[in-house]
Design an enzyme around this catalytic site. Structure first.
Site, PDB file in Angstrom:
ATOM      1  N   GLY A 164       0.713  -1.203  -0.041  1.00 38.73           N
ATOM      2  CA  GLY A 164       0.014  -0.106   0.142  1.00 38.73           C
ATOM      3  C   GLY A 164       0.884   1.232   0.085  1.00 38.73           C
TER       4      GLY A 164
ATOM      5  CG  ASP B 246       0.460   6.375  -1.598  1.00 35.63           C
ATOM      6  OD1 ASP B 246       0.921   7.276  -1.058  1.00 35.63           O
ATOM      7  OD2 ASP B 246      -0.488   5.809  -1.174  1.00 35.63           O
TER       8      ASP B 246
ATOM      9  CE1 TYR C 147      -3.454  -0.016   2.289  1.00 35.48           C
ATOM     10  CE2 TYR C 147      -3.943  -1.886   1.409  1.00 35.48           C
ATOM     11  CZ  TYR C 147      -3.456  -0.756   1.216  1.00 35.48           C
ATOM     12  OH  TYR C 147      -3.030  -0.331  -0.228  1.00 35.48           O
TER      13      TYR C 147
ATOM     14  CE  LYS D 287      -4.013   2.777  -9.056  1.00 34.59           C
ATOM     15  NZ  LYS D 287      -5.476   3.302  -8.446  1.00 34.59           N
TER      16      LYS D 287
ATOM     17  CE  LYS E  28      -1.206   3.385  -5.344  1.00 34.85           C
ATOM     18  NZ  LYS E  28      -2.268   4.185  -5.062  1.00 34.85           N
TER      19      LYS E  28
ATOM     20  CG  ASP F 223      -2.700   6.593  -7.713  1.00 36.22           C
ATOM     21  OD1 ASP F 223      -2.660   7.779  -7.385  1.00 36.22           O
ATOM     22  OD2 ASP F 223      -3.336   5.715  -6.921  1.00 36.22           O
TER      23      ASP F 223
ATOM     24  CD  GLU G 177      -6.212   6.428  -9.214  1.00 34.94           C
ATOM     25  OE1 GLU G 177      -6.178   6.078  -8.136  1.00 34.94           O
ATOM     26  OE2 GLU G 177      -6.011   5.796 -10.154  1.00 34.94           O
TER      27      GLU G 177
ATOM     28  CG  HIS H 112      -9.494   4.994  -6.508  1.00 36.57           C
ATOM     29  ND1 HIS H 112      -8.403   5.392  -6.252  1.00 36.57           N
ATOM     30  CD2 HIS H 112     -10.207   6.063  -7.506  1.00 36.57           C
ATOM     31  CE1 HIS H 112      -8.197   6.452  -7.374  1.00 36.57           C
ATOM     32  NE2 HIS H 112      -9.348   6.806  -7.968  1.00 36.57           N
ATOM     33  CB  ALA H 113     -11.337  -1.622  -5.075  1.00 36.18           C
ATOM     34  N   GLY H 114      -8.286  -0.029  -3.588  1.00 37.54           N
ATOM     35  CA  GLY H 114      -7.038  -0.501  -2.738  1.00 37.54           C
ATOM     36  C   GLY H 114      -7.457  -0.286  -1.388  1.00 37.54           C
TER      37      GLY H 114
END
Length: 414
Positions: free
Chosen positions: A23, A25, A33, A208, A210, A238, A264, A329-331
């Site tokens: 996760g 970035d 998370y 995708k 980062k 992104d 993004e 989005h769905a992270g």
């Protein structure tokens, strides 16, 4: 439908994903998370489950905000809520004192979404819905200059033609997805290579990446990933709101050689004019302003930041009116489980169109859910159990509840 809500519990559930840089970035280098996890109990034993996603620290603040809203929910029957869902939405977002803290921003927004998502889950477990019921759930205040209630109902009624065929198609083929799991910013090159190799073997064609922390490193990493996935597969980038407007233009120009489909979150989502060419916003009102500001190529809604399913429905309908494809989005923990319902609803009941549409998928933490998302050949397969798919396994909740869960006790002792 006479289920009376007799209790609301909310728990701070966190997973130490920062240990392996999952996760990571340009703005969030060490996310854990997490979720504010809500359970509604009724007098007949039926339960509703909801959550909103967070990144670790501060989840306790969202939990406090949910508790502050609990008195507006407990004691009501499901029938009382769904017979005037729009009024219930306004009850939560228009409290004369608490709305000063929100209601469509930040902590109060996240808390409201967790509660509303739990109510939607409870309702879905109790019965089905028809077009008029769907429209009655949406608060059209502030968006009627773009979409009226009659227009929304007309969209849903027209989409009923061919609905069964689209439903059958989704059950057979699933909804196209893209992956972000290969290219978190904190992953070393060897891990990137291995994950890209594994993803290609599993049928993934859309990736995708980062970006945003270091330009030279971004160019190097994007070149590496483009080399790994080949010239014919899709690559997106992104920046997670890292840049100023001019900086974004300059940075993306340097990355143009890898042919990204989109950039993004290049800048603040609050910058309407600076952000007008990007289809990302954090609430339905700002989305409306973006639609009015420019001709968008994609809309990217986030099942976490956008909030409740009520607001997501409004955005899907506005996007369809302007013929703009939605790529959610769905992270994050539980977000894939939530967003699958939105994309399937959009295709089957709203847009009837898969052109330029795909939904994000990250391969993290699904094993903690009672009905985890199912991916086959890089497609979301429709869930078949009633509800909003965000019920977590009680054993996982207990182990990861912060700070008393076994996982956190172990983590703190290291």
């Amino acid at each position: 439908m006479l289920h009376k809500i007799i209790n609301l519990t909310v728990r701070d559930v966190r997973f130490p994903t920062s240990l392996e840089q999952h996760g990571s970035d340009a703005m969030h280098s060490d996310p854990d998370y997490s979720a504010a996890y809500v359970v509604l109990d009724t007098d007949c034993g039926l339960k509703g489950f909801g959550l909103t996603f967070t990144l670790g620290k501060g989840t306790e603040i969202v939990v406090c905000a949910v508790k502050a809203l609990a008195g507006l929910v407990v004691g009501k029957s499901l029938q009382e809520i769904v017979s005037n869902f729009r009024g219930f939405y306004r009850l939560l977002t228009s409290d004369g004192q608490m709305r000063w803290l929100g209601p469509e921003k930040g902590v109060i927004h996240l808390a409201t979404a967790a509660v509303l998502n739990a109510v939607w889950d409870l309702w879905a477990r109790a019965e089905g819905k028809d077009p008029k019921r769907i429209v009655s759930c949406i608060d059209f205040r502030y968006i009627t200059d773009v979409l009226t209630e009659d227009e929304a109902l007309d969209i849903l009624v027209k989409a009923q033609e061919g609905r069964q065929q689209r439903e059958d198609q989704m059950l057979k083929e699933g909804y196209p997805a893209y992956t972000t799991s290969c290219a978190w910013l904190g992953y070393p090159d060897q891990q990137l290579k291995q994950l890209c190799t594994d993803a290609l073997k599993s049928g993934w064609t859309k990736f995708k990446v980062k970006v945003g922390a270091d330009l030279e490193d971004d160019v190097r990493r994007c070149r590496l990933i483009r080399q790994m996935i080949g010239p014919n597969n899709t690559l997106m980038i992104d920046a997670n709101q890292r840049w100023d407007v001019d900086e974004a233009i300059s940075w993306v120009s340097k990355l143009a050689e890898v042919k990204p489909l989109w950039i993004e979150e290049p800048t603040s989502p609050d910058d309407i004019l600076g952000h007008a060419t990007i289809a990302k916003c954090h609430n339905r009102v700002m989305f409306k302003q973006l639609l009015q500001a420019s001709a968008l190529q994609f809309v990217q809604i986030d099942s976490c930041r956008l909030g409740s399913v009520n607001e997501n429905l409004a955005v899907l309908l506005m996007a369809h009116k302007f013929q703009v494809p939605v790529c959610p989005h769905a992270g994050g923990v539980g977000l894939c489980e939530l967003v699958q319902h939105l994309i399937l609803f959009d295709y089957i009941c709203v847009s009837a169109n898969l052109s330029n549409r795909m939904c994000e998928y990250v391969d993290h933490l699904h094993e903690h859910f009672a009905n985890p998302v199912v991916i086959q050949d890089a497609h979301y397969m429709p869930p078949k159990d009633p509800g909003y798919s965000c019920e977590m396994l009680e054993s996982s909740v207990k182990r990861h509840q912060f700070p008393e869960g076994d996982v956190w006790k172990l983590h703190q002792n290291k």
